[in-house]
Design a protein around this motif. Structure first.
Motif, short mmCIF file in Angstrom:
data_model
loop_
_atom_site.label_atom_id
_atom_site.label_comp_id
_atom_site.label_asym_id
_atom_site.label_seq_id
_atom_site.Cartn_x
_atom_site.Cartn_y
_atom_site.Cartn_z
N ASN A 23 -95.08 33.75 -55.65
CA ASN A 23 -94.95 32.39 -56.21
C ASN A 23 -96.35 31.83 -56.38
N LEU A 24 -96.67 31.41 -57.58
CA LEU A 24 -98.02 30.95 -57.91
C LEU A 24 -97.91 29.75 -58.84
N GLU A 25 -98.63 28.69 -58.48
CA GLU A 25 -98.53 27.47 -59.28
C GLU A 25 -99.74 27.27 -60.18
N ARG A 26 -99.56 26.36 -61.13
CA ARG A 26 -100.66 25.86 -61.96
C ARG A 26 -100.66 24.34 -61.79
N ILE A 27 -101.85 23.77 -61.56
CA ILE A 27 -101.98 22.34 -61.31
C ILE A 27 -102.90 21.71 -62.34
N GLU A 28 -102.47 20.56 -62.85
CA GLU A 28 -103.32 19.75 -63.72
C GLU A 28 -103.47 18.38 -63.08
N MET A 29 -104.70 17.94 -62.89
CA MET A 29 -104.91 16.66 -62.23
C MET A 29 -106.33 16.16 -62.46
N THR A 30 -106.50 14.86 -62.33
CA THR A 30 -107.83 14.32 -62.13
C THR A 30 -108.12 14.41 -60.64
N THR A 31 -109.38 14.55 -60.29
CA THR A 31 -109.72 14.66 -58.87
C THR A 31 -109.67 13.31 -58.16
N HIS A 32 -109.21 12.27 -58.85
CA HIS A 32 -109.15 10.93 -58.28
C HIS A 32 -107.72 10.45 -58.07
N VAL A 33 -106.81 11.39 -57.88
CA VAL A 33 -105.43 11.09 -57.52
C VAL A 33 -105.23 11.52 -56.07
N GLY A 34 -104.51 10.71 -55.29
CA GLY A 34 -104.31 11.03 -53.88
C GLY A 34 -105.57 10.69 -53.08
N THR A 35 -105.60 11.10 -51.83
CA THR A 35 -106.76 10.84 -50.99
C THR A 35 -107.92 11.70 -51.48
N HIS A 36 -109.03 11.05 -51.83
CA HIS A 36 -110.14 11.78 -52.44
C HIS A 36 -111.46 11.08 -52.15
N ILE A 37 -112.54 11.78 -52.43
CA ILE A 37 -113.88 11.21 -52.30
C ILE A 37 -114.57 11.24 -53.65
N ASP A 38 -115.29 10.18 -53.95
CA ASP A 38 -116.03 10.10 -55.21
C ASP A 38 -117.39 10.77 -55.07
N ALA A 39 -117.75 11.58 -56.05
CA ALA A 39 -119.09 12.13 -56.12
C ALA A 39 -120.06 11.04 -56.57
N LEU A 40 -121.34 11.25 -56.29
CA LEU A 40 -122.34 10.24 -56.67
C LEU A 40 -122.46 10.11 -58.18
N GLY A 41 -122.08 11.14 -58.93
CA GLY A 41 -122.14 11.08 -60.38
C GLY A 41 -120.91 10.49 -61.03
N HIS A 42 -120.01 9.92 -60.23
CA HIS A 42 -118.75 9.38 -60.77
C HIS A 42 -118.97 8.11 -61.56
N PHE A 43 -119.94 7.29 -61.18
CA PHE A 43 -120.14 5.99 -61.83
C PHE A 43 -121.59 5.82 -62.25
N SER A 44 -121.77 5.06 -63.33
CA SER A 44 -123.11 4.73 -63.80
C SER A 44 -123.34 3.23 -63.72
N ASN A 45 -124.58 2.85 -63.72
CA ASN A 45 -124.99 1.47 -63.93
C ASN A 45 -125.68 1.46 -65.29
N GLY A 46 -124.93 1.10 -66.31
CA GLY A 46 -125.43 1.29 -67.67
C GLY A 46 -125.52 2.78 -67.96
N GLU A 47 -126.70 3.22 -68.39
CA GLU A 47 -126.88 4.63 -68.71
C GLU A 47 -127.41 5.44 -67.52
N MET A 48 -127.59 4.77 -66.36
CA MET A 48 -128.23 5.42 -65.24
C MET A 48 -127.23 5.80 -64.15
N LEU A 49 -127.35 7.03 -63.67
CA LEU A 49 -126.63 7.50 -62.50
C LEU A 49 -127.55 7.38 -61.29
N TYR A 50 -127.06 7.85 -60.16
CA TYR A 50 -127.84 7.80 -58.93
C TYR A 50 -129.20 8.48 -59.08
#
Length: 296
Positions: free
Chosen positions: A85-112
């Protein structure tokens, strides 16, 4: 909001995780007495809440079942009927309990750390600041039971968790913030996860930028909460959307942990303990599902 990361150098990609020292890790591990484990994550499943349009639903299907794999193996001469039995999963990594990477958000055109989004963000992921750079987090977590000090089962949608709320919750919990800690903020909103998803994702209580700054100025590595976005939604200032994400991730290199399950900790009055979180090393991803735990 200014980009200032000189303390860790221009090549840094881990941000406040630099504060996770060996000494901090050993102190957290030494605090373990009973060995009890409390899971502070939710299940990830079809029907889990998500925030459109940026987020898409979690989908899972069985890609290969025992019936079909047995049939294929029989054609190849196998006689022991070994089914897979083998599954295939499609998801954003921001569903359920998760951690945001530092590159997830920008301030204007600038990341961390002075990284330009145009140079980092590709159609196939982040070339820098992806979640694979987030190190294993083994440190002390402190529970700010804000719902516990404001009264009622939970705070209200759009209600701001202020610095005063955090200070009162810390006093009630009998702790002070220390460098290298991870802050867990209970608003009570997590009771709607998977129960009333429409209510859960359309507004929430959460911190504002001053509260985030108060935590970060004291050396917090990550801020987690029992809601979808950590911060108050909608922001009381109608001209601002997601400013805490900008400030924590892009400006300060501090991680955000979302959709935590904090009710058991609050019910048992557990306000501090050894916290372990390991993010799956999805190279170039803007976040990762996690299963964080407290060990007492």
């Amino acid at each position: 909001m200014r980009h200032n990361h000189t303390q860790w150098g221009p090549a840094d990609q881990v941000g406040a995780a630099n504060l996770l020292t060996v000494e901090k890790r050993l102190t957290a591990l030494a605090s373990v007495k009973s060995g009890q484990v409390i899971d502070v994550s939710h299940d990830i499943y079809m029907g889990a809440p998500y925030m459109p349009p940026n987020q898409t639903p979690y989908l899972m299907s069985i890609f290969g079942s025992w019936r079909h794999t047995i049939a294929r193996r029989r054609k190849l001469g196998a006689t022991n009927d070994a089914g897979t039995n083998l599954e295939r999963i499609e998801m954003t990594t921001h569903v359920g309990t998760h951690i945001d990477a530092l590159g997830h958000f920008s301030n204007g055109e600038m990341l961390y750390n002075g990284n330009k989004a145009a140079d980092v963000v590709t159609d196939w992921g982040l070339e820098r600041l992806g979640i694979e750079h987030a190190p294993p987090m083994i440190t002390r977590a402190i529970l700010f039971d804000v719902a516990g000090v404001t009264g009622g089962p939970h705070m209200q949608s759009g209600q701001t968790v202020t610095v005063e709320h955090l200070q009162r919750a810390a006093e009630a919990g009998g702790f002070a913030v220390e460098s290298g800690d991870i802050a867990l903020i209970r608003t009570g909103w997590g009771q709607y996860f998977g129960v009333d998803n429409t209510k859960y994702v359309h507004g929430e209580p959460g911190i504002d930028v001053p509260a985030a700054k108060w935590l970060i100025d004291q050396g917090i590595v990550a801020i987690g909460s029992d809601n979808m976005a950590v911060e108050v939604l909608p922001n009381p200032n109608k001209g601002l959307m997601m400013p805490v994400h900008q400030y924590a991730l892009a400006d300060c290199g501090v991680y955000l942990i979302e959709n935590l399950a904090l009710e058991q900790l609050a019910a048992e009055k557990i306000y501090k303990g050894c916290f372990i979180l390991l993010a799956t090393k999805l190279k170039g991803a803007t976040g990762a599902p996690v299963r964080p735990i407290m060990i007492l």
